[in-house]
Design a protein around this motif. Structure first.
Motif, PDB file in Angstrom:
ATOM      1  N   THR A 232      24.754  -7.322  13.609  1.00 51.86           N
ATOM      2  CA  THR A 232      23.609  -6.410  13.627  1.00 51.86           C
ATOM      3  C   THR A 232      23.027  -6.273  12.227  1.00 51.86           C
ATOM      4  N   PRO A 233      21.774  -6.666  12.005  1.00 50.31           N
ATOM      5  CA  PRO A 233      21.190  -6.562  10.661  1.00 50.31           C
ATOM      6  C   PRO A 233      20.903  -5.111  10.298  1.00 50.31           C
ATOM      7  N   ALA A 234      20.982  -4.805   9.010  1.00 52.41           N
ATOM      8  CA  ALA A 234      20.732  -3.443   8.556  1.00 52.41           C
ATOM      9  C   ALA A 234      20.352  -3.470   7.082  1.00 52.41           C
ATOM     10  N   PRO A 235      19.479  -2.551   6.663  1.00 50.38           N
ATOM     11  CA  PRO A 235      19.135  -2.477   5.231  1.00 50.38           C
ATOM     12  C   PRO A 235      20.302  -1.918   4.445  1.00 50.38           C
ATOM     13  N   SER A 236      20.368  -2.251   3.154  1.00 50.75           N
ATOM     14  CA  SER A 236      21.468  -1.762   2.324  1.00 50.75           C
ATOM     15  C   SER A 236      21.483  -0.237   2.247  1.00 50.75           C
ATOM     16  N   SER A 237      20.312   0.374   2.365  1.00 58.13           N
ATOM     17  CA  SER A 237      20.233   1.834   2.274  1.00 58.13           C
ATOM     18  C   SER A 237      21.029   2.514   3.382  1.00 58.13           C
ATOM     19  N   SER A 238      21.203   1.839   4.514  1.00 60.50           N
ATOM     20  CA  SER A 238      21.930   2.443   5.627  1.00 60.50           C
ATOM     21  C   SER A 238      23.432   2.490   5.371  1.00 60.50           C
ATOM     22  N   LYS A 239      23.907   1.762   4.373  1.00 65.40           N
ATOM     23  CA  LYS A 239      25.336   1.733   4.053  1.00 65.40           C
ATOM     24  C   LYS A 239      25.705   2.739   2.974  1.00 65.40           C
ATOM     25  N   ILE A 240      24.719   3.293   2.316  1.00 61.53           N
ATOM     26  CA  ILE A 240      24.974   4.184   1.186  1.00 61.53           C
ATOM     27  C   ILE A 240      24.937   5.634   1.653  1.00 61.53           C
ATOM     28  N   PHE A 241      25.929   6.422   1.238  1.00 62.08           N
ATOM     29  CA  PHE A 241      25.939   7.830   1.627  1.00 62.08           C
ATOM     30  C   PHE A 241      26.271   8.693   0.414  1.00 62.08           C
ATOM     31  N   PRO A 242      25.715   9.903   0.370  1.00 62.65           N
ATOM     32  CA  PRO A 242      25.872  10.756  -0.813  1.00 62.65           C
ATOM     33  C   PRO A 242      27.157  11.567  -0.794  1.00 62.65           C
ATOM     34  N   ALA A 243      27.478  12.114  -1.955  1.00 57.86           N
ATOM     35  CA  ALA A 243      28.610  13.029  -2.063  1.00 57.86           C
ATOM     36  C   ALA A 243      28.098  14.448  -1.866  1.00 57.86           C
ATOM     37  N   ALA A 244      28.933  15.277  -1.237  1.00 57.74           N
ATOM     38  CA  ALA A 244      28.574  16.683  -1.032  1.00 57.74           C
ATOM     39  C   ALA A 244      29.482  17.553  -1.894  1.00 57.74           C
ATOM     40  N   GLN A 245      28.869  18.431  -2.674  1.00 57.15           N
ATOM     41  CA  GLN A 245      29.666  19.315  -3.524  1.00 57.15           C
ATOM     42  C   GLN A 245      30.431  20.314  -2.666  1.00 57.15           C
ATOM     43  N   SER A 246      31.694  20.493  -2.954  1.00 55.85           N
ATOM     44  CA  SER A 246      32.526  21.410  -2.181  1.00 55.85           C
ATOM     45  C   SER A 246      32.062  22.851  -2.354  1.00 55.85           C
ATOM     46  N   GLN A 247      32.049  23.587  -1.256  1.00 58.46           N
ATOM     47  CA  GLN A 247      31.679  25.001  -1.325  1.00 58.46           C
ATOM     48  C   GLN A 247      32.826  25.845  -1.868  1.00 58.46           C
ATOM     49  N   LEU A 248      34.036  25.295  -1.817  1.00 60.21           N
ATOM     50  CA  LEU A 248      35.196  26.044  -2.288  1.00 60.21           C
ATOM     51  C   LEU A 248      35.498  25.798  -3.766  1.00 60.21           C
ATOM     52  N   ASP A 249      35.112  24.624  -4.249  1.00 57.82           N
ATOM     53  CA  ASP A 249      35.391  24.262  -5.646  1.00 57.82           C
ATOM     54  C   ASP A 249      34.218  23.440  -6.175  1.00 57.82           C
ATOM     55  N   PRO A 250      33.429  23.971  -7.088  1.00 60.55           N
ATOM     56  CA  PRO A 250      32.253  23.255  -7.604  1.00 60.55           C
ATOM     57  C   PRO A 250      32.598  21.999  -8.394  1.00 60.55           C
ATOM     58  N   ASN A 251      33.884  21.823  -8.734  1.00 59.97           N
ATOM     59  CA  ASN A 251      34.298  20.625  -9.475  1.00 59.97           C
ATOM     60  C   ASN A 251      34.597  19.450  -8.552  1.00 59.97           C
ATOM     61  N   VAL A 252      34.580  19.687  -7.248  1.00 57.63           N
ATOM     62  CA  VAL A 252      34.949  18.662  -6.272  1.00 57.63           C
ATOM     63  C   VAL A 252      33.714  18.175  -5.515  1.00 57.63           C
ATOM     64  N   TYR A 253      33.582  16.848  -5.425  1.00 58.27           N
ATOM     65  CA  TYR A 253      32.512  16.221  -4.651  1.00 58.27           C
ATOM     66  C   TYR A 253      33.155  15.386  -3.548  1.00 58.27           C
ATOM     67  N   LEU A 254      32.698  15.595  -2.328  1.00 56.18           N
ATOM     68  CA  LEU A 254      33.333  15.001  -1.153  1.00 56.18           C
ATOM     69  C   LEU A 254      32.540  13.814  -0.636  1.00 56.18           C
TER      70      LEU A 254
END
Length: 340
Positions: A232-254
């Motif tokens: 199945t063809p797909a653009p590279s952008s569909s494989k990239i996902f961001p990190a979400a900053q933890s609500q419990l600890d601002p030093n942690v990115y999930l």
């Protein structure tokens, strides 16, 4: 090819080897890659392939430095690479050109035919075509021509490392992706990939084999490879996902990919913090130190633990770690875990 660049490598390649193209299959593993150029399909690392096996595993990679990788896409520009067209044949090439974006099944079917014909090419024929391609690109480079349409720079680099290797042609079926530090990408099971250059932290689901596709002196099981791939063809952008900053600890990115098997946490402890607590979790986890120094203490450990760049620490379920930082620049850590 898409504008972002990157290429996956076989996680079993040594730190000193160039890329290898393959596809892995399901043994949970977590590692930090710093060398790339190997083409493989996505399942996990092992030293000897075993067949048959379950579907290969998913994986996520987080760039800890500038990182380039080939990811699944199966996009081909036949007009830029007539040597590839000769290998695939006119009928298959025309079938792919006639398939439209409004017919994803037709595109996938055409890509399967094209890739299979490439991989089943008689060796002397594909080596001759590859040599013709390399000579043409080298001449164009010498004349100052733009070879980006045929991925000239990457082709010449891979051919210098693996002359006469079928994997040099497979780059025309993949996205070239470039990840900036902190960016992440997710690759599902049965998706071919190859790491090209740079540093990344990688986590993958359970797997017990690797099915290679090129850029390797090792055995390539062509029939298994062509049968099991996801076309199945797909653009590279569909494989990239961001990190979400933890609500419990601002030093942690999930980095939480769309599978329940694993998660990666990026922990950035600023220099202003001298005592930091690695929180307990319901599952066991692995901690990797990328930057900084500290002394760790835990009720589960008999003595203090000295942590520095390259240190790896296993953390049991429901265990917390206290870090007493001694680095003036803070710490950068990655934690592999499973969110239960």
């Amino acid at each position: 090819m898409p504008s972002r660049d990157s290429c996956p490598s076989c996680s079993r390649c040594s730190r000193s080897t160039p890329p290898c193209l393959s596809r892995r299959t399901p043994t949970r593993s977590w590692q930090r890659n710093s060398t790339p150029s190997s083409l493989s399909t996505i399942p996990t690392p092992t030293t000897s392939p075993k067949w048959p096996s379950p579907s290969p595993p998913s994986r996520a990679c987080v760039a800890s430095g500038l990182w380039r990788r080939l990811s699944p896409s199966f996009r081909v520009r036949m007009e830029d690479v007539p040597e590839l067209r000769a290998l695939i044949g006119e009928v298959a090439a025309e079938q792919l050109e006639r398939s439209g974006s409004d017919d994803p099944r037709g595109v996938s079917a055409a890509l399967r035919v094209c890739f299979t014909r490439l991989m089943k090419s008689e060796k002397k024929f594909f080596v001759d075509q590859l040599n013709m391609l390399v000579r043409r690109i080298s001449q164009e480079v010498a004349e100052g021509k733009d070879t980006s349409g045929s991925n000239g720079d990457l082709l010449l680099r891979l051919h210098s490392q693996y002359p006469g290797d079928i994997g040099c042609f497979t780059i025309y079926f993949l996205n070239l992706v470039r990840l900036e530090p902190g960016e992440a990408m997710f690759l599902g099971a049965n998706e071919p990939h190859a790491y090209l250059h740079g540093d990344c932290v990688e986590i993958m689901a359970c797997s017990d084999n690797t099915v290679r596709a090129g850029l390797t002196p090792k055995f390539i099981d062509v029939l298994t490879l062509c049968e099991m791939l996801n076309y199945t063809p797909a653009p590279s952008s569909s494989k990239i996902f961001p990190a979400a900053q933890s609500q419990l600890d601002p030093n942690v990115y999930l980095y939480d990919p769309p599978v329940p098997d694993f998660t990666i946490m990026r922990i950035e402890v600023p220099a202003s913090i001298k005592l930091y607590l690695i929180s307990a979790m319901d599952s066991a986890s692995i901690l990797l130190v990328i930057q900084g120094t500290a002394v760790g203490t835990s009720t589960a450990a008999a003595s203090e633990m000295s942590l520095h760049r390259g240190s790896v620490l296993f953390i049991s379920a429901n265990e917390s770690i206290s870090l007493h930082l001694s680095s003036p620049d803070g710490m950068l850590l990655f934690r592999a875990c499973c969110l239960l």
